[in-house]
Scaffold this active site. Structure first.
Site, PDB file in Angstrom:
ATOM      1  N   HIS A  52     -51.139   4.029   8.485  1.00 27.75           N
ATOM      2  CA  HIS A  52     -50.463   2.779   8.132  1.00 27.75           C
ATOM      3  C   HIS A  52     -49.288   2.587   9.080  1.00 27.75           C
ATOM      4  O   HIS A  52     -48.518   3.527   9.325  1.00 27.75           O
ATOM      5  CB  HIS A  52     -49.964   2.832   6.678  1.00 27.75           C
ATOM      6  CG  HIS A  52     -48.948   1.768   6.382  1.00 27.75           C
ATOM      7  ND1 HIS A  52     -49.201   0.428   6.554  1.00 27.75           N
ATOM      8  CD2 HIS A  52     -47.665   1.841   5.959  1.00 27.75           C
ATOM      9  CE1 HIS A  52     -48.130  -0.271   6.247  1.00 27.75           C
ATOM     10  NE2 HIS A  52     -47.168   0.563   5.888  1.00 27.75           N
ATOM     11  N   GLY A 104     -44.153   3.505   8.453  1.00 26.24           N
ATOM     12  CA  GLY A 104     -45.498   4.022   8.651  1.00 26.24           C
ATOM     13  C   GLY A 104     -45.751   5.321   7.904  1.00 26.24           C
ATOM     14  O   GLY A 104     -44.817   6.019   7.486  1.00 26.24           O
ATOM     15  N   ASN A 105     -47.007   5.618   7.710  1.00 23.40           N
ATOM     16  CA  ASN A 105     -47.407   6.895   7.111  1.00 23.40           C
ATOM     17  C   ASN A 105     -48.837   7.210   7.527  1.00 23.40           C
ATOM     18  O   ASN A 105     -49.615   6.317   7.860  1.00 23.40           O
ATOM     19  CB  ASN A 105     -47.250   6.910   5.570  1.00 23.40           C
ATOM     20  CG  ASN A 105     -47.292   5.533   4.963  1.00 23.40           C
ATOM     21  OD1 ASN A 105     -48.350   4.943   4.879  1.00 23.40           O
ATOM     22  ND2 ASN A 105     -46.128   5.016   4.577  1.00 23.40           N
ATOM     23  N   GLY A 154     -39.481   8.713   4.485  1.00 23.15           N
ATOM     24  CA  GLY A 154     -38.142   8.544   5.031  1.00 23.15           C
ATOM     25  C   GLY A 154     -37.819   9.336   6.277  1.00 23.15           C
ATOM     26  O   GLY A 154     -36.662   9.685   6.494  1.00 23.15           O
ATOM     27  N   GLU A 197     -45.937   5.787  -0.098  1.00 25.33           N
ATOM     28  CA  GLU A 197     -47.150   4.957  -0.136  1.00 25.33           C
ATOM     29  C   GLU A 197     -48.427   5.795  -0.211  1.00 25.33           C
ATOM     30  O   GLU A 197     -49.521   5.306   0.066  1.00 25.33           O
ATOM     31  CB  GLU A 197     -47.158   4.035   1.085  1.00 25.33           C
ATOM     32  CG  GLU A 197     -45.975   3.073   0.967  1.00 25.33           C
ATOM     33  CD  GLU A 197     -45.857   2.046   2.066  1.00 25.33           C
ATOM     34  OE1 GLU A 197     -46.360   2.296   3.166  1.00 25.33           O
ATOM     35  OE2 GLU A 197     -45.251   1.012   1.798  1.00 25.33           O
TER      36      GLU A 197
END
Ligand code: 13P
Length: 261
Positions: A97, A31-32, A48, A78
């Protein structure tokens, strides 16, 4: 009007990271999350690391080309996908995300969520497109979603996960919650052998509700307060209280409608 300084926006990203991790929308370092700070800068999660245990100093600032201009950790692999969203939609200031399991199950099965099951989903999300598979950490990821960005607020990414956008990070996150619940309900209905959908004759009413709540496209662009790096929404404030009020309004109207029929 809402206006937050960068310190508060950093805390917001940490809070949303904690929520997506706690709800099981991400595993390990998945996720981000990002927030648009100004027309030139975006605050984003680093790559990470677990999004459940972020601290404000771990976040990274990039420019609109993805060049890192602040932060001691490396930005999300991303981030270009996030920047593609901001470029296409001047009305949004946040992107989330994640890989929620039911949404991602549909994305792996190659299906979008385009069947009108619950009025709340139709009104809040509209139909949910499936963007074709694109290799992670490449500009192709942003390109794969691009055709859908202008007309949707939530997206499934084939063999990858889900994406949501909003005028603030709470709205983007709440859309992710609603999206995952919609995927869960569709899955259960299909397991039960019937996914009954809302009759076509009822759809224009729901579309009208969407319109009256300002959820159709295009929407007003966000502006940025002079001398500030915080986004300022020109329209109605969108925060948790506003979303709660919207949901209450939908429920009240549905109850009224049901009483009339
Ligand atoms: P980052 O840690 O680089 O943001 O990547 C996480 C992820 O979800 C990959 O799909």
């Amino acid at each position: 009007m809402f206006e937050k300084n960068q310190t508060e926006l950093r805390k917001d990203i940490c809070e949303i990271g904690r929520r997506v991790w706690q709800r099981g929308y991400v595993a390990y370092n998945d996720g981000n999350i990002s927030i648009r700070l100004s027309k030139d800068h975006v605050l984003a999660t680093p790559t990470g690391v677990s999004k459940g245990f972020l601290s404000p100093d771990m976040l990274v600032v990039v420019d609109m080309e993805g060049r890192q201009i602040d932060g001691h950790l490396k930005v999300s692999s991303e981030v270009l996908m996030h920047l593609a969203m901001y470029r296409e939609r001047c009305d949004i200031a946040a992107v989330v995300h994640a890989h929620p399991v039911y949404c991602t199950g549909f994305a792996v099965a190659g299906e979008g969520l385009d069947r009108p099951t619950l009025p709340e989903f139709v009104v809040a999300l509209g139909d949910v497109p499936l963007a074709p598979y694109a290799p992670p950490s490449t500009p192709l990821l942003g390109e794969s979603v691009k055709p859908f960005i202008k007309d949707h607020d939530v997206f499934l990414l084939a063999n990858h996960g889900a994406l949501s956008i909003g005028s603030d990070v709470y709205q983007a996150y709440h859309r992710m919650e609603t999206l995952e619940q919609s995927a869960q309900i569709s899955f259960i209905a299909r397991m039960l052998g019937r996914e009954n959908v809302i009759a076509p004759s009822e759809m224009s009413h729901l579309q009208n509700m969407r319109q009256s709540m300002g959820l159709t496209y295009p929407r007003d662009c966000l502006t940025f307060a002079p001398g500030s790096k915080s986004p300022v929404n020109r329209g109605e404030d969108v925060n948790e209280a506003t979303i709660e009020a919207m949901v209450r309004k939908v429920a009240e109207r549905l109850i009224q409608e049901m009483g009339r029929s």
